[in-house]
Design an enzyme around this catalytic site. Structure first.
Site, short mmCIF file in Angstrom:
data_model
loop_
_atom_site.label_atom_id
_atom_site.label_comp_id
_atom_site.label_asym_id
_atom_site.label_seq_id
_atom_site.Cartn_x
_atom_site.Cartn_y
_atom_site.Cartn_z
N LEU A 1 0.76 -1.15 -0.04
CA LEU A 1 0.02 0.09 -0.16
C LEU A 1 0.92 1.07 0.01
CD1 LEU A 1 -2.81 -0.87 2.55
CD2 LEU A 1 -2.72 -0.82 -0.02
N ASP A 2 0.42 2.33 -0.56
CA ASP A 2 1.26 3.44 -0.59
C ASP A 2 1.21 4.25 0.66
OD1 ASP A 2 1.45 3.45 -3.25
OD2 ASP A 2 -0.44 4.60 -3.70
N ALA A 3 2.00 4.93 0.87
CA ALA A 3 2.65 5.65 2.47
C ALA A 3 1.06 6.26 2.88
CB ALA A 3 3.57 6.56 2.34
N THR B 1 -2.20 5.69 2.18
CA THR B 1 -3.28 4.70 2.18
C THR B 1 -3.22 3.59 3.47
OG1 THR B 1 -3.03 4.56 -0.12
CG2 THR B 1 -4.29 2.87 0.80
N HIS C 1 -0.50 2.60 -8.40
CA HIS C 1 -1.47 3.74 -8.02
C HIS C 1 -2.78 3.44 -8.67
CE1 HIS C 1 1.69 5.87 -5.59
NE2 HIS C 1 1.89 6.57 -6.71
#
Length: 229
Positions: A100-102, A104, A183
């Site tokens: 997961l992105d930072a 999220t 993304h």
């Protein structure tokens, strides 16, 4: 397996440290002091270090509720790694099955079983992931149809695979996808002319984020959860 390797695999000790404690007589094998590092440990043997039994660390499967501003990496970078949240041995051997992105939050699966994680992350297995998505503007039926049919992401040549959309509120949806492009959720909504303001992953496959886990908390998966992949 050699005794010194067994000690290393079952603890945080280096091979040099394992040989040192063997030489000092701190290790017993089936009740007998053993100093030879090359001694073979067989299945069913009991190894003790100063009267405490040490056992090999087997496959591990973990569910973690990822907070904001942490990264799904084995090392700290701009943000700290989610592995810092785990108070367990041999963290360096673990990896994240689906990052997961930072910015999220939500469900992250962590393991040391490469074949298991491959079944989650490999495109050929089309493992579904469900996200709760907060939007900048209200979503309309046209955008829902686009997402469910597949949209063309910026820089891509093929449309995304059909997604499943459930509208919770005008600006909140549950989006289920079976791919893992860079993304992807944010880019999919951008392709419909909208913008994601907050993103939270709730489910991977049939495994749902435990509602009792607060952000930063974790637990081991159940046998049924493990077997579901």
């Amino acid at each position: 397996m050699r005794l010194d390797k067994y000690i290393c695999d079952a603890s945080e000790l280096t091979r040099k440290q394992a040989k040192q404690i063997l030489k000092s007589g701190e290790i017993t094998l089936n009740g007998q002091v053993v100093k030879n590092a090359a001694t073979q440990v067989k299945e069913g043997d009991q190894v003790k270090w100063l009267d405490d039994e040490i056992t090999l660390i087997g496959p591990r499967y973990i569910m973690l509720h990822k907070p904001m501003d942490m990264i799904c990496s084995n090392i700290d970078e701009v943000y700290p790694s989610v592995l810092n949240l785990l108070d367990i041995e041999k963290k360096a051997e673990l990896h994240i099955a689906g990052r997961l992105d930072a910015d999220t939050t939500g469900l992250v699966l962590i393991t040391n079983d490469g074949q298991w994680s491959h079944r989650i992350t490999s495109p050929k297995h089309t493992c579904q992931k469900t996200y709760r998505v907060w939007l900048e503007t209200a979503i309309d039926q046209t955008a829902v149809n686009q997402l469910e049919q597949g949209v063309l992401l910026h820089g891509e040549k093929q449309v995304t695979k059909p997604a499943t959309v459930r509208v919770i509120e005008d600006k909140v949806i549950l989006l289920t996808i079976s791919e893992g492009k860079y993304h992807q959720v944010k880019r999919m909504l951008a392709a419909t002319g909208n913008k994601v303001t907050y993103l939270h992953r709730e489910q991977i496959g049939s495994v749902v984020l435990d509602a009792e886990l607060e952000e930063g908390e974790w637990r081991y998966l159940t046998q049924d959860e493990i077997a579901s992949f």
